[in-house]
Write a protein that holds these residues in place. Structure first.
Motif, PDB file in Angstrom:
ATOM      1  N   GLU A  95       0.577  -1.491  -0.280  1.00  0.00           N
ATOM      2  CA  GLU A  95      -0.051   0.401   0.190  1.00  0.00           C
ATOM      3  C   GLU A  95       0.913   1.144   0.208  1.00  0.00           C
ATOM      4  N   THR A  96       2.141   1.132   0.649  1.00  0.00           N
ATOM      5  CA  THR A  96       3.033   2.315   0.696  1.00  0.00           C
ATOM      6  C   THR A  96       3.812   2.500  -0.441  1.00  0.00           C
ATOM      7  N   ALA A 161       3.311   4.952   6.996  1.00  0.00           N
ATOM      8  CA  ALA A 161       2.573   4.096   7.342  1.00  0.00           C
ATOM      9  C   ALA A 161       2.701   4.559   8.888  1.00  0.00           C
ATOM     10  N   GLU A 188       1.958  11.576   0.592  1.00  0.00           N
ATOM     11  CA  GLU A 188       1.235   9.888   0.108  1.00  0.00           C
ATOM     12  C   GLU A 188       1.611   8.545   1.155  1.00  0.00           C
ATOM     13  N   LYS A 190       0.171   6.334   3.914  1.00  0.00           N
ATOM     14  CA  LYS A 190      -1.033   5.180   4.395  1.00  0.00           C
ATOM     15  C   LYS A 190      -0.892   4.935   6.011  1.00  0.00           C
ATOM     16  N   PHE A 192      -3.517   2.735   8.225  1.00  0.00           N
ATOM     17  CA  PHE A 192      -3.797   1.185   8.792  1.00  0.00           C
ATOM     18  C   PHE A 192      -4.756   1.229  10.004  1.00  0.00           C
ATOM     19  N   THR A 239      -9.505   4.277   1.154  1.00  0.00           N
ATOM     20  CA  THR A 239      -8.789   3.490  -0.362  1.00  0.00           C
ATOM     21  C   THR A 239      -9.726   1.805  -0.243  1.00  0.00           C
ATOM     22  N   ILE A 292      -8.122   0.933   5.481  1.00  0.00           N
ATOM     23  CA  ILE A 292      -6.811   1.706   4.906  1.00  0.00           C
ATOM     24  C   ILE A 292      -6.590   2.646   4.027  1.00  0.00           C
ATOM     25  N   SER A 294      -6.488   6.722   3.011  1.00  0.00           N
ATOM     26  CA  SER A 294      -5.144   8.097   2.604  1.00  0.00           C
ATOM     27  C   SER A 294      -4.951   9.390   3.040  1.00  0.00           C
TER      28      SER A 294
END
Length: 296
Positions: A95-96, A161, A188, A190, A192, A239, A292, A294
């Motif tokens: 994801e990252t 993250a 950018e 993410k 969690f 997302t 998840i 962003s």
């Protein structure tokens, strides 16, 4: 204690008492769980304040703090932990789109997850409110976790993250935390968030005995709808959603024990399996869900 006249997530006054659940882990006290008809979140009414909640974590049975392997359920938990740690690592890398970034784990417990990420090449930061648990992370994995209040002194836009593995439901200052997390997340990056899902089949089966209510440690009880709604308050957007398939079995085993006092392994596995089967077509109904997130 915190008595709400409005929903602590969305501030709606359309709230009502839904059920009563018992603290089977520490106090054996009953706590009322209320439901918001606006955002669909639930919350523990009259939960202990932050300065009082610590005593409700003081049990060897509370596995995220004790790391205990006593008892069948805890041994099974440890037997699958390496698989779940590996899955989390792969998810974060995917994801990252990096495998050597900076990660902040909020509520890092005894440090097993951060240890796995550090070994994989990530630069780690861990926050944990319990001093004894921080010492255990140091002893087990040589991880120096910081007190949770340090969240508000970390550098902005730094982390690729940020993870909260079954932590958001414990946070008293939920809105304050989410606002700060938004500040700390890289452009950018993410976020969690893994939380139990009271809209799952196993929650419907066990009702007040559902172990993931875990009162009073769990202050909030999220639905997917409530998570999406709370994110609109911040510069954050959902997302994707990932299921946590093992949780239905673990929660069902504990729930069986709470319901009849001794447990029923076969029945627990059957209920966990059926819960996962029903969630196959709709991951938003899994026993626990990873959201998840962003920046917008």
């Amino acid at each position: 204690m915190s008595h709400y006249t409005k929903c602590p997530l969305c501030s709606s006054s359309a709230i009502e008492e839904k059920l009563t659940a018992k603290d089977y882990t520490v106090s054996q006290k009953d706590f009322s769980i209320w439901h918001c008809n606006n955002c669909t979140a639930r919350f523990t009414q009259d939960a202990p304040e932050q300065r009082e909640i610590g005593e409700y974590y003081q049990s060897e049975n509370y596995i995220s703090h004790s790391d205990t392997k006593k008892g069948l359920i805890n041994r099974l938990y440890h037997s699958v932990r390496n698989k779940t740690l590996s899955a989390k690592k792969k998810l974060i890398n995917k994801e990252t789109r990096t495998d050597k970034g900076e990660i902040l784990d909020i509520g890092c417990g005894t440090g097993a997850f951060l240890n796995a990420m550090e070994k994989a090449g990530w630069s780690i930061t861990g926050l944990e409110p319990d001093a004894a648990v921080r010492r255990k992370a140091e002893a087990l994995y040589n991880i120096t976790a910081e007190p949770s209040e340090n969240l508000f002194h970390l550098p902005a836009k730094r982390y690729n993250a940020i993870t909260l593995w079954h932590v958001l439901e414990h946070v008293h200052d939920l809105h304050k935390y989410l606002k700060q997390i938004e500040i700390l997340l890289a452009a950018e990056g993410k976020l969690f968030i893994a939380v139990p899902n009271y809209t799952s089949h196993d929650a419907a089966v066990y009702k007040q005995y559902w172990a993931a209510y875990d009162v009073p440690r769990h202050l909030y009880h999220f639905s997917p709808e409530s998570i999406q709604q709370i994110l609109t308050t911040y510069n954050l957007q959902l997302t994707s959603i990932k299921p946590m398939w093992y949780d239905s079995f673990y929660v069902s085993m504990l729930s069986e024990k709470y319901k009849n006092g001794k447990g029923n392994l076969l029945k627990a596995f059957l209920n966990g399996f059926i819960s996962n089967l029903k969630a196959m077509g709709n991951k938003e109904r899994c026993s626990s869900v990873i959201y998840i997130i962003s920046r917008k």
